[in-house]
Design an enzyme around this catalytic site. Structure first.
Site, PDB file in Angstrom:
ATOM      1  N   GLU A 134       0.835  -1.167   0.135  1.00 57.71           N
ATOM      2  CA  GLU A 134      -0.088   0.099  -0.076  1.00 57.71           C
ATOM      3  C   GLU A 134       0.914   1.256  -0.099  1.00 57.71           C
ATOM      4  O   GLU A 134       1.661   1.357   0.805  1.00 57.71           O
ATOM      5  CB  GLU A 134      -0.816   0.130   1.306  1.00 57.71           C
ATOM      6  CG  GLU A 134      -1.757   1.247   1.262  1.00 57.71           C
ATOM      7  CD  GLU A 134      -2.513   1.617   0.211  1.00 57.71           C
ATOM      8  OE1 GLU A 134      -2.590   2.881  -0.374  1.00 57.71           O
ATOM      9  OE2 GLU A 134      -3.180   0.723  -0.490  1.00 57.71           O
ATOM     10  N   HIS A 159     -48.860   1.228   3.805  1.00 58.41           N
ATOM     11  CA  HIS A 159     -49.358   2.435   3.811  1.00 58.41           C
ATOM     12  C   HIS A 159     -49.298   3.164   5.082  1.00 58.41           C
ATOM     13  O   HIS A 159     -49.446   2.469   6.153  1.00 58.41           O
ATOM     14  CB  HIS A 159     -50.631   2.360   3.285  1.00 58.41           C
ATOM     15  CG  HIS A 159     -51.391   3.684   3.571  1.00 58.41           C
ATOM     16  ND1 HIS A 159     -51.392   4.643   2.615  1.00 58.41           N
ATOM     17  CD2 HIS A 159     -52.284   4.250   4.379  1.00 58.41           C
ATOM     18  CE1 HIS A 159     -52.003   5.783   2.811  1.00 58.41           C
ATOM     19  NE2 HIS A 159     -52.602   5.390   4.117  1.00 58.41           N
ATOM     20  N   PHE A 171      -4.465   2.644   4.260  1.00 56.72           N
ATOM     21  CA  PHE A 171      -5.183   1.285   4.357  1.00 56.72           C
ATOM     22  C   PHE A 171      -6.696   1.943   4.450  1.00 56.72           C
ATOM     23  O   PHE A 171      -6.981   3.014   4.872  1.00 56.72           O
ATOM     24  CB  PHE A 171      -4.925   0.703   5.839  1.00 56.72           C
ATOM     25  CG  PHE A 171      -4.203  -0.466   5.539  1.00 56.72           C
ATOM     26  CD1 PHE A 171      -4.636  -1.789   5.899  1.00 56.72           C
ATOM     27  CD2 PHE A 171      -2.755  -0.438   5.129  1.00 56.72           C
ATOM     28  CE1 PHE A 171      -3.727  -2.985   5.583  1.00 56.72           C
ATOM     29  CE2 PHE A 171      -1.873  -1.403   4.967  1.00 56.72           C
ATOM     30  CZ  PHE A 171      -2.454  -2.718   5.034  1.00 56.72           C
ATOM     31  N   GLY A 172      -7.643   1.074   3.704  1.00 58.47           N
ATOM     32  CA  GLY A 172      -8.893   1.495   3.597  1.00 58.47           C
ATOM     33  C   GLY A 172      -9.420   2.095   2.266  1.00 58.47           C
ATOM     34  O   GLY A 172     -10.429   2.109   1.867  1.00 58.47           O
ATOM     35  N   GLY A 173      -8.420   2.662   1.391  1.00 57.52           N
ATOM     36  CA  GLY A 173      -8.469   2.934   0.251  1.00 57.52           C
ATOM     37  C   GLY A 173      -9.111   4.267   0.263  1.00 57.52           C
ATOM     38  O   GLY A 173      -9.472   5.024   1.198  1.00 57.52           O
ATOM     39  N   THR A 174      -9.722   4.903  -1.005  1.00 59.02           N
ATOM     40  CA  THR A 174     -10.317   5.927  -1.146  1.00 59.02           C
ATOM     41  C   THR A 174     -11.583   6.211  -0.360  1.00 59.02           C
ATOM     42  O   THR A 174     -11.883   7.113   0.228  1.00 59.02           O
ATOM     43  CB  THR A 174     -10.832   6.334  -2.735  1.00 59.02           C
ATOM     44  OG1 THR A 174      -9.228   6.509  -3.379  1.00 59.02           O
ATOM     45  CG2 THR A 174     -11.298   7.562  -2.896  1.00 59.02           C
ATOM     46  N   CYS A 175     -12.310   4.927  -0.199  1.00 58.88           N
ATOM     47  CA  CYS A 175     -13.617   4.813   0.224  1.00 58.88           C
ATOM     48  C   CYS A 175     -13.621   5.249   1.630  1.00 58.88           C
ATOM     49  O   CYS A 175     -14.254   6.346   2.128  1.00 58.88           O
ATOM     50  CB  CYS A 175     -14.344   3.628   0.049  1.00 58.88           C
ATOM     51  SG  CYS A 175     -16.070   3.286   0.863  1.00 58.88           S
TER      52      CYS A 175
END
Length: 455
Positions: A31, A439, A35-39
Protein backbone atom coordinates in the site's frame (compact mmCIF):
# COMPACT_ATOMS: atom_id res chain seq x y z
CA UNK A 1 14.47 -10.85 -3.34
CA UNK A 2 11.46 -11.84 -1.21
CA UNK A 3 9.03 -14.40 -2.64
CA UNK A 4 5.39 -14.73 -1.56
CA UNK A 5 2.53 -17.03 -2.51
CA UNK A 6 0.25 -14.03 -3.08
CA UNK A 7 0.80 -10.27 -3.32
CA UNK A 8 -2.06 -7.76 -3.30
CA UNK A 9 -1.28 -4.24 -4.51
CA UNK A 10 -3.68 -1.86 -2.78
CA UNK A 11 -5.25 -2.01 0.68
CA UNK A 12 -8.69 -0.68 -0.20
CA UNK A 13 -11.00 -3.34 -1.59
CA UNK A 14 -7.85 -5.33 -2.29
CA UNK A 15 -7.53 -5.85 1.44
CA UNK A 16 -10.98 -7.47 1.42
CA UNK A 17 -9.69 -10.29 -0.80
CA UNK A 18 -7.66 -11.74 2.05
CA UNK A 19 -9.46 -13.56 4.84
CA UNK A 20 -8.65 -16.43 7.18
CA UNK A 21 -8.98 -18.95 4.36
CA UNK A 22 -5.64 -17.66 3.02
CA UNK A 23 -3.85 -18.13 6.37
CA UNK A 24 -1.95 -21.14 5.08
CA UNK A 25 -0.22 -18.97 2.47
CA UNK A 26 2.57 -16.40 2.61
CA UNK A 27 0.65 -13.24 1.68
CA UNK A 28 1.84 -9.66 1.20
CA UNK A 29 -0.10 -6.41 0.89
CA UNK A 30 1.53 -3.38 -0.73
CA UNK A 31 0.00 0.00 0.00
CA UNK A 32 1.45 3.33 -1.09
CA UNK A 33 -0.87 5.65 0.76
CA UNK A 34 -3.58 4.54 3.18
CA UNK A 35 -5.30 1.39 4.37
CA UNK A 36 -9.01 1.38 3.59
CA UNK A 37 -8.48 3.03 0.20
CA UNK A 38 -10.30 6.04 -1.16
CA UNK A 39 -13.69 5.02 0.23
CA UNK A 40 -12.68 5.12 3.88
CA UNK A 41 -10.20 7.99 3.72
CA UNK A 42 -11.38 10.45 1.08
CA UNK A 43 -14.46 9.11 -0.65
CA UNK A 44 -17.76 7.39 0.03
CA UNK A 45 -17.73 7.37 3.80
CA UNK A 46 -16.44 10.81 4.84
CA UNK A 47 -18.37 12.53 2.07
CA UNK A 48 -21.62 10.91 3.17
CA UNK A 49 -20.93 11.68 6.81
CA UNK A 50 -20.44 15.32 5.86
CA UNK A 51 -23.48 15.14 3.56
CA UNK A 52 -25.56 13.99 6.52
CA UNK A 53 -24.30 16.93 8.56
CA UNK A 54 -25.36 19.18 5.68
CA UNK A 55 -28.75 17.44 5.65
CA UNK A 56 -29.25 18.22 9.33
CA UNK A 57 -28.35 21.87 8.74
CA UNK A 58 -30.75 22.14 5.83
CA UNK A 59 -33.53 20.50 7.85
CA UNK A 60 -33.13 23.15 10.54
CA UNK A 61 -33.13 25.97 8.00
CA UNK A 62 -36.31 24.68 6.35
CA UNK A 63 -38.13 23.76 9.57
CA UNK A 64 -40.68 26.54 9.08
CA UNK A 65 -42.31 24.52 6.31
CA UNK A 66 -43.48 22.17 9.05
CA UNK A 67 -44.57 24.91 11.44
CA UNK A 68 -41.44 24.55 13.54
CA UNK A 69 -39.60 27.67 14.62
CA UNK A 70 -35.87 26.96 14.47
CA UNK A 71 -32.74 28.91 13.70
CA UNK A 72 -29.49 27.59 12.25
CA UNK A 73 -26.66 29.42 13.96
CA UNK A 74 -23.67 27.74 12.35
CA UNK A 75 -22.16 24.48 11.18
CA UNK A 76 -19.13 23.85 13.37
CA UNK A 77 -16.95 22.71 10.49
CA UNK A 78 -13.77 21.90 12.37
CA UNK A 79 -15.63 19.94 15.03
CA UNK A 80 -17.56 18.01 12.36
CA UNK A 81 -14.39 17.32 10.42
CA UNK A 82 -12.54 16.12 13.50
CA UNK A 83 -15.44 13.92 14.59
CA UNK A 84 -15.60 12.28 11.19
CA UNK A 85 -11.92 11.83 10.45
CA UNK A 86 -11.10 11.03 14.05
CA UNK A 87 -13.27 7.96 13.65
CA UNK A 88 -12.19 7.07 10.12
CA UNK A 89 -8.47 7.56 10.71
CA UNK A 90 -8.75 5.27 13.72
CA UNK A 91 -10.47 2.66 11.54
CA UNK A 92 -7.69 2.97 8.97
CA UNK A 93 -4.94 2.59 11.56
CA UNK A 94 -6.74 -0.31 13.22
CA UNK A 95 -7.03 -2.09 9.88
CA UNK A 96 -3.34 -1.75 9.22
CA UNK A 97 -2.34 -2.86 12.72
CA UNK A 98 -4.62 -5.88 12.39
CA UNK A 99 -2.86 -6.98 9.21
CA UNK A 100 0.58 -6.39 10.70
CA UNK A 101 -0.28 -8.66 13.63
CA UNK A 102 -1.10 -11.58 11.33
CA UNK A 103 1.97 -13.81 11.09
CA UNK A 104 1.14 -14.92 7.57
CA UNK A 105 0.79 -11.36 6.17
CA UNK A 106 3.62 -8.98 5.29
CA UNK A 107 2.72 -5.31 4.87
CA UNK A 108 4.88 -3.22 2.56
CA UNK A 109 4.27 0.50 2.88
CA UNK A 110 5.44 2.01 -0.38
CA UNK A 111 4.90 2.45 -4.08
CA UNK A 112 4.91 -0.68 -6.22
CA UNK A 113 5.96 -0.94 -9.82
CA UNK A 114 6.40 -4.03 -11.93
CA UNK A 115 9.88 -5.07 -13.00
CA UNK A 116 8.82 -8.24 -14.79
CA UNK A 117 6.19 -11.01 -14.78
CA UNK A 118 4.90 -11.23 -11.19
CA UNK A 119 7.90 -9.21 -10.04
CA UNK A 120 7.74 -5.90 -8.18
CA UNK A 121 9.97 -3.26 -6.76
CA UNK A 122 8.47 -1.51 -3.76
CA UNK A 123 9.95 1.91 -3.05
CA UNK A 124 9.71 2.56 0.68
CA UNK A 125 10.86 5.38 2.91
CA UNK A 126 13.75 3.20 4.11
CA UNK A 127 14.76 1.96 0.66
CA UNK A 128 13.50 -0.38 -2.03
CA UNK A 129 12.70 -4.07 -1.82
CA UNK A 130 12.21 -6.52 -4.69
CA UNK A 131 9.26 -8.88 -4.39
CA UNK A 132 8.02 -11.81 -6.45
CA UNK A 133 4.90 -13.92 -6.09
CA UNK A 134 3.19 -16.97 -7.52
CA UNK A 135 0.02 -14.92 -7.93
CA UNK A 136 -0.86 -11.24 -7.67
CA UNK A 137 -3.88 -8.96 -7.40
CA UNK A 138 -3.74 -5.41 -8.72
CA UNK A 139 -6.13 -3.20 -6.76
CA UNK A 140 -4.31 0.13 -6.80
CA UNK A 141 -7.41 2.26 -7.34
CA UNK A 142 -7.61 5.66 -9.00
CA UNK A 143 -7.12 9.36 -8.35
CA UNK A 144 -8.80 12.67 -9.19
CA UNK A 145 -8.33 13.94 -12.74
CA UNK A 146 -6.85 17.45 -12.91
CA UNK A 147 -7.35 19.45 -16.16
CA UNK A 148 -4.32 21.01 -17.78
CA UNK A 149 -5.23 24.67 -17.16
CA UNK A 150 -5.50 23.97 -13.43
CA UNK A 151 -2.32 21.92 -13.12
CA UNK A 152 -0.34 24.38 -15.26
CA UNK A 153 -1.37 27.39 -13.18
CA UNK A 154 0.88 26.38 -10.30
CA UNK A 155 -1.80 27.59 -7.88
CA UNK A 156 -3.22 25.48 -5.09
CA UNK A 157 -6.42 23.60 -5.72
CA UNK A 158 -8.34 20.98 -3.76
CA UNK A 159 -9.79 17.65 -4.84
CA UNK A 160 -11.98 15.13 -3.06
CA UNK A 161 -8.73 13.75 -1.61
CA UNK A 162 -8.05 16.96 0.31
CA UNK A 163 -11.11 19.23 0.45
CA UNK A 164 -12.91 17.47 3.30
CA UNK A 165 -9.93 17.87 5.63
CA UNK A 166 -9.45 21.65 5.32
CA UNK A 167 -9.58 23.78 8.48
CA UNK A 168 -12.48 26.03 7.48
CA UNK A 169 -14.95 26.34 4.59
CA UNK A 170 -14.04 29.10 2.12
CA UNK A 171 -16.19 32.17 1.72
CA UNK A 172 -16.27 31.67 -2.06
CA UNK A 173 -15.90 28.20 -3.51
CA UNK A 174 -15.52 27.43 -7.21
CA UNK A 175 -16.33 23.83 -8.12
CA UNK A 176 -15.02 22.57 -11.43
CA UNK A 177 -17.23 19.69 -12.56
CA UNK A 178 -20.87 18.71 -12.44
CA UNK A 179 -20.89 15.03 -11.58
CA UNK A 180 -21.84 13.31 -8.35
CA UNK A 181 -18.66 14.20 -6.45
CA UNK A 182 -19.00 17.85 -7.42
CA UNK A 183 -22.71 17.91 -6.53
CA UNK A 184 -22.24 16.29 -3.13
CA UNK A 185 -19.30 18.42 -2.03
CA UNK A 186 -20.86 21.62 -3.37
CA UNK A 187 -23.80 20.99 -1.07
CA UNK A 188 -21.59 20.18 1.90
CA UNK A 189 -19.74 23.47 1.58
CA UNK A 190 -22.84 25.48 0.77
CA UNK A 191 -24.54 24.29 3.96
CA UNK A 192 -21.33 25.09 5.85
CA UNK A 193 -21.59 28.69 4.66
CA UNK A 194 -19.70 28.89 1.37
CA UNK A 195 -20.98 30.78 -1.64
CA UNK A 196 -20.70 28.22 -4.45
CA UNK A 197 -20.11 28.60 -8.18
CA UNK A 198 -20.16 25.46 -10.33
CA UNK A 199 -18.44 25.38 -13.71
CA UNK A 200 -19.54 22.43 -15.84
CA UNK A 201 -18.93 21.76 -19.53
CA UNK A 202 -22.29 20.00 -19.98
CA UNK A 203 -25.56 21.93 -20.16
CA UNK A 204 -26.92 20.10 -17.10
CA UNK A 205 -25.53 18.86 -13.83
CA UNK A 206 -25.37 15.09 -13.35
CA UNK A 207 -25.56 14.68 -17.12
CA UNK A 208 -25.10 10.87 -17.15
CA UNK A 209 -28.26 10.47 -15.05
CA UNK A 210 -31.66 9.96 -16.63
CA UNK A 211 -32.65 13.16 -18.44
CA UNK A 212 -35.59 13.85 -16.13
CA UNK A 213 -33.36 13.59 -13.07
CA UNK A 214 -30.63 15.76 -14.55
CA UNK A 215 -33.06 18.44 -15.73
CA UNK A 216 -35.02 18.64 -12.50
CA UNK A 217 -31.96 18.54 -10.25
CA UNK A 218 -30.29 21.31 -12.25
CA UNK A 219 -33.40 23.46 -12.01
CA UNK A 220 -33.68 22.86 -8.27
CA UNK A 221 -30.15 24.00 -7.46
CA UNK A 222 -30.14 27.10 -9.66
CA UNK A 223 -31.31 29.11 -6.68
CA UNK A 224 -28.54 27.70 -4.45
CA UNK A 225 -25.49 28.10 -6.67
CA UNK A 226 -24.09 30.27 -9.42
CA UNK A 227 -24.21 27.81 -12.31
CA UNK A 228 -21.88 28.27 -15.28
CA UNK A 229 -23.10 25.48 -17.54
CA UNK A 230 -21.74 24.65 -20.97
CA UNK A 231 -18.48 26.33 -19.95
CA UNK A 232 -14.86 25.23 -19.53
CA UNK A 233 -11.94 26.75 -17.66
CA UNK A 234 -9.19 28.04 -19.95
CA UNK A 235 -6.85 29.40 -17.26
CA UNK A 236 -6.49 29.88 -13.52
CA UNK A 237 -4.80 33.04 -12.28
CA UNK A 238 -4.45 35.13 -9.14
CA UNK A 239 -2.82 34.05 -5.91
CA UNK A 240 -3.64 31.68 -3.04
CA UNK A 241 -6.95 32.68 -1.51
CA UNK A 242 -7.73 35.06 -4.39
CA UNK A 243 -8.23 32.94 -7.49
CA UNK A 244 -9.65 33.91 -10.84
CA UNK A 245 -10.97 31.30 -13.27
CA UNK A 246 -11.11 32.37 -16.89
CA UNK A 247 -13.87 30.62 -18.83
CA UNK A 248 -14.10 29.89 -22.53
CA UNK A 249 -16.89 32.46 -23.04
CA UNK A 250 -14.68 35.29 -21.75
CA UNK A 251 -16.31 35.43 -18.32
CA UNK A 252 -14.49 34.96 -15.03
CA UNK A 253 -15.16 33.41 -11.63
CA UNK A 254 -13.60 34.82 -8.47
CA UNK A 255 -13.00 32.33 -5.66
CA UNK A 256 -11.11 31.80 -2.43
CA UNK A 257 -10.78 28.07 -3.13
CA UNK A 258 -11.01 25.85 -6.19
CA UNK A 259 -12.36 22.32 -5.89
CA UNK A 260 -11.56 20.14 -8.91
CA UNK A 261 -14.10 17.35 -9.36
CA UNK A 262 -14.17 16.55 -13.07
CA UNK A 263 -13.69 12.81 -12.73
CA UNK A 264 -11.15 10.17 -11.79
CA UNK A 265 -8.49 8.19 -13.61
CA UNK A 266 -7.05 4.74 -12.80
CA UNK A 267 -3.58 4.53 -11.26
CA UNK A 268 -2.41 2.11 -13.94
CA UNK A 269 0.10 4.60 -15.33
CA UNK A 270 2.07 4.46 -12.06
CA UNK A 271 2.72 0.73 -12.00
CA UNK A 272 4.84 -0.02 -15.12
CA UNK A 273 2.25 -2.61 -16.11
CA UNK A 274 3.87 -3.36 -19.46
CA UNK A 275 6.81 -4.96 -17.67
CA UNK A 276 4.40 -7.57 -16.31
CA UNK A 277 2.52 -8.07 -19.59
CA UNK A 278 -0.65 -6.42 -18.27
CA UNK A 279 -2.64 -4.71 -21.02
CA UNK A 280 -4.90 -1.69 -20.57
CA UNK A 281 -7.80 -0.05 -22.33
CA UNK A 282 -7.32 3.31 -24.05
CA UNK A 283 -8.64 5.07 -20.93
CA UNK A 284 -6.01 3.40 -18.75
CA UNK A 285 -8.21 0.73 -17.16
CA UNK A 286 -6.56 -2.64 -16.78
CA UNK A 287 -8.12 -5.18 -19.13
CA UNK A 288 -9.74 -8.09 -17.28
CA UNK A 289 -11.97 -10.95 -18.33
CA UNK A 290 -15.24 -12.01 -16.63
CA UNK A 291 -13.23 -13.72 -13.91
CA UNK A 292 -11.14 -10.58 -13.15
CA UNK A 293 -8.02 -12.10 -14.76
CA UNK A 294 -5.62 -9.71 -16.49
CA UNK A 295 -3.71 -10.51 -19.66
CA UNK A 296 -0.75 -11.63 -17.51
CA UNK A 297 -0.70 -15.19 -16.20
CA UNK A 298 -1.46 -15.42 -12.50
CA UNK A 299 -2.44 -11.77 -12.06
CA UNK A 300 -5.97 -10.58 -11.23
CA UNK A 301 -7.28 -7.03 -10.94
CA UNK A 302 -10.24 -5.39 -9.24
CA UNK A 303 -11.73 -2.04 -8.34
CA UNK A 304 -11.25 1.39 -9.89
CA UNK A 305 -8.07 0.41 -11.70
CA UNK A 306 -10.04 -1.88 -14.00
CA UNK A 307 -13.77 -1.65 -13.40
CA UNK A 308 -16.17 -0.13 -15.96
CA UNK A 309 -18.28 0.94 -12.95
CA UNK A 310 -15.91 2.56 -10.43
CA UNK A 311 -18.05 2.28 -7.31
CA UNK A 312 -17.17 0.79 -3.95
CA UNK A 313 -19.91 -1.83 -3.93
CA UNK A 314 -18.68 -2.99 -7.33
CA UNK A 315 -15.09 -3.20 -6.09
CA UNK A 316 -16.28 -5.22 -3.11
CA UNK A 317 -18.13 -7.66 -5.37
CA UNK A 318 -15.07 -7.96 -7.58
CA UNK A 319 -12.98 -8.67 -4.47
CA UNK A 320 -15.34 -11.54 -3.61
CA UNK A 321 -14.97 -12.92 -7.13
CA UNK A 322 -11.17 -12.66 -7.05
CA UNK A 323 -11.00 -14.29 -3.60
CA UNK A 324 -13.09 -17.24 -4.81
CA UNK A 325 -11.10 -17.62 -8.00
CA UNK A 326 -7.80 -17.55 -6.15
CA UNK A 327 -9.03 -20.32 -3.86
CA UNK A 328 -10.79 -22.32 -6.58
CA UNK A 329 -8.87 -22.00 -9.86
CA UNK A 330 -10.79 -24.94 -11.33
CA UNK A 331 -14.20 -23.51 -10.46
CA UNK A 332 -14.09 -19.86 -11.55
CA UNK A 333 -17.00 -17.50 -11.02
CA UNK A 334 -17.70 -14.30 -12.96
CA UNK A 335 -18.52 -10.71 -12.13
CA UNK A 336 -21.65 -9.16 -13.68
CA UNK A 337 -21.78 -5.38 -14.10
CA UNK A 338 -25.10 -5.20 -15.94
CA UNK A 339 -27.39 -4.06 -13.12
CA UNK A 340 -25.31 -1.92 -10.77
CA UNK A 341 -27.32 0.58 -8.71
CA UNK A 342 -25.82 3.95 -7.87
CA UNK A 343 -26.79 6.88 -5.68
CA UNK A 344 -26.02 10.57 -5.24
CA UNK A 345 -26.28 11.83 -1.66
CA UNK A 346 -27.37 15.37 -2.39
CA UNK A 347 -30.59 17.11 -1.39
CA UNK A 348 -32.66 15.72 -2.93
CA UNK A 349 -31.05 12.30 -2.98
CA UNK A 350 -30.83 10.42 -6.27
CA UNK A 351 -30.68 6.72 -7.12
CA UNK A 352 -30.65 4.76 -10.35
CA UNK A 353 -30.37 1.26 -11.75
CA UNK A 354 -30.50 0.03 -15.33
CA UNK A 355 -30.73 2.21 -18.40
CA UNK A 356 -32.02 5.75 -18.84
CA UNK A 357 -34.82 6.99 -21.06
CA UNK A 358 -32.27 8.51 -23.42
CA UNK A 359 -30.55 5.09 -23.59
CA UNK A 360 -33.88 3.55 -24.61
CA UNK A 361 -34.28 6.04 -27.45
CA UNK A 362 -30.66 5.74 -28.58
CA UNK A 363 -30.97 1.96 -28.75
CA UNK A 364 -34.29 2.09 -30.56
CA UNK A 365 -36.05 0.15 -27.82
CA UNK A 366 -39.81 -0.08 -27.47
CA UNK A 367 -40.48 0.95 -23.89
CA UNK A 368 -43.10 2.29 -21.53
CA UNK A 369 -42.62 4.86 -18.80
CA UNK A 370 -44.28 5.04 -15.39
CA UNK A 371 -44.04 8.11 -13.17
CA UNK A 372 -45.18 8.96 -9.65
CA UNK A 373 -44.45 11.94 -7.46
CA UNK A 374 -43.68 12.03 -3.77
CA UNK A 375 -46.45 14.58 -3.51
CA UNK A 376 -48.94 11.95 -4.72
CA UNK A 377 -48.55 9.73 -1.64
CA UNK A 378 -49.48 10.39 1.96
CA UNK A 379 -45.97 10.34 3.36
CA UNK A 380 -44.98 12.82 0.69
CA UNK A 381 -47.73 15.05 2.04
CA UNK A 382 -46.24 14.74 5.51
CA UNK A 383 -42.86 15.77 4.10
CA UNK A 384 -44.34 18.65 2.08
CA UNK A 385 -42.36 17.24 -0.85
CA UNK A 386 -43.39 18.70 -4.20
CA UNK A 387 -40.31 17.74 -6.25
CA UNK A 388 -39.47 14.09 -5.53
CA UNK A 389 -40.43 11.39 -8.01
CA UNK A 390 -39.92 7.82 -9.15
CA UNK A 391 -39.58 6.90 -12.81
CA UNK A 392 -39.59 3.34 -14.12
CA UNK A 393 -38.98 2.08 -17.65
CA UNK A 394 -40.26 -1.28 -18.83
CA UNK A 395 -40.61 -3.45 -21.89
CA UNK A 396 -44.20 -3.57 -23.19
CA UNK A 397 -45.83 -6.97 -23.18
CA UNK A 398 -43.37 -8.70 -20.86
CA UNK A 399 -43.21 -5.94 -18.23
CA UNK A 400 -39.49 -6.53 -17.89
CA UNK A 401 -37.99 -3.58 -16.04
CA UNK A 402 -35.28 -1.78 -18.00
CA UNK A 403 -34.41 1.03 -15.64
CA UNK A 404 -35.51 2.89 -12.54
CA UNK A 405 -34.69 6.41 -11.38
CA UNK A 406 -35.59 8.21 -8.17
CA UNK A 407 -35.02 11.72 -6.95
CA UNK A 408 -36.04 12.55 -3.42
CA UNK A 409 -35.66 11.61 0.22
CA UNK A 410 -34.44 8.06 0.87
CA UNK A 411 -33.95 7.40 -2.84
CA UNK A 412 -30.95 5.05 -2.31
CA UNK A 413 -33.13 2.92 -0.02
CA UNK A 414 -36.34 3.10 -2.02
CA UNK A 415 -34.68 1.83 -5.17
CA UNK A 416 -33.67 -1.49 -3.63
CA UNK A 417 -36.94 -3.36 -4.37
CA UNK A 418 -36.47 -2.36 -8.00
CA UNK A 419 -32.86 -3.56 -7.95
CA UNK A 420 -33.97 -6.90 -6.54
CA UNK A 421 -36.79 -7.19 -9.07
CA UNK A 422 -34.56 -6.47 -12.04
CA UNK A 423 -31.82 -8.81 -10.79
CA UNK A 424 -34.20 -11.71 -10.18
CA UNK A 425 -36.33 -11.15 -13.28
CA UNK A 426 -39.55 -10.14 -11.53
CA UNK A 427 -41.76 -8.23 -13.97
CA UNK A 428 -43.29 -4.86 -13.18
CA UNK A 429 -46.88 -6.08 -12.78
CA UNK A 430 -45.88 -8.86 -10.38
CA UNK A 431 -43.81 -6.48 -8.30
CA UNK A 432 -46.60 -3.92 -8.17
CA UNK A 433 -49.47 -6.26 -7.29
CA UNK A 434 -48.09 -9.34 -5.49
CA UNK A 435 -46.41 -7.98 -2.34
CA UNK A 436 -48.08 -5.68 0.16
CA UNK A 437 -46.82 -2.11 0.08
CA UNK A 438 -46.98 -0.46 3.50
CA UNK A 439 -49.33 2.50 3.78
CA UNK A 440 -48.53 5.31 4.27
CA UNK A 441 -44.83 4.61 3.75
CA UNK A 442 -42.82 6.41 1.12
CA UNK A 443 -42.42 3.12 -0.75
CA UNK A 444 -45.88 3.79 -2.19
CA UNK A 445 -44.23 6.13 -4.66
CA UNK A 446 -42.45 3.11 -6.15
CA UNK A 447 -45.68 1.11 -6.22
CA UNK A 448 -47.52 3.95 -7.95
CA UNK A 449 -44.82 4.37 -10.60
CA UNK A 450 -45.07 0.67 -11.41
CA UNK A 451 -48.87 0.88 -11.61
CA UNK A 452 -48.54 3.88 -13.93
CA UNK A 453 -46.86 1.74 -16.61
CA UNK A 454 -49.11 1.16 -19.62
CA UNK A 455 -47.93 -2.30 -20.57
Amino acid sequence: MRHHDLVVIGAGSGNAVIDASFAGLDVAIVEERWFGGTCLNAGCIPSKMLAYTAHVARTVREAAAHDVDAELRTVRWREARDRIFGRLDAERDSGRRGREREEWVTVYQGRARFTGPRSLRVDRADGSVDVTAARMVVAAGGRPLVPGPVAESGLRYETSDTAMRIDAPPGRLAVLGGGYIAAELAEVFAEAGSSVTIVEKEERLLAPQDETVAERFTDLVRSRYDLRLGREVTAVAGRPGELRLNLDDGSTVEADMLLVAVGRVPNSDRLDLAAAGIATHDDGRVIVDRHQRTTAEGIFALGDICSPVPLKHVANREAEVVAHNLRHPDDLIACDHELVPAAVFTQPQIAAVGITEQDCRDRGLDYRKGMAGYGDVAYGWAMEDTTGFCKVLAEPGTGRLLGAHLMGAQAPTLIQPLVVSMTLGIDAATLATSPYWIHPALTEVVENALLDLDL
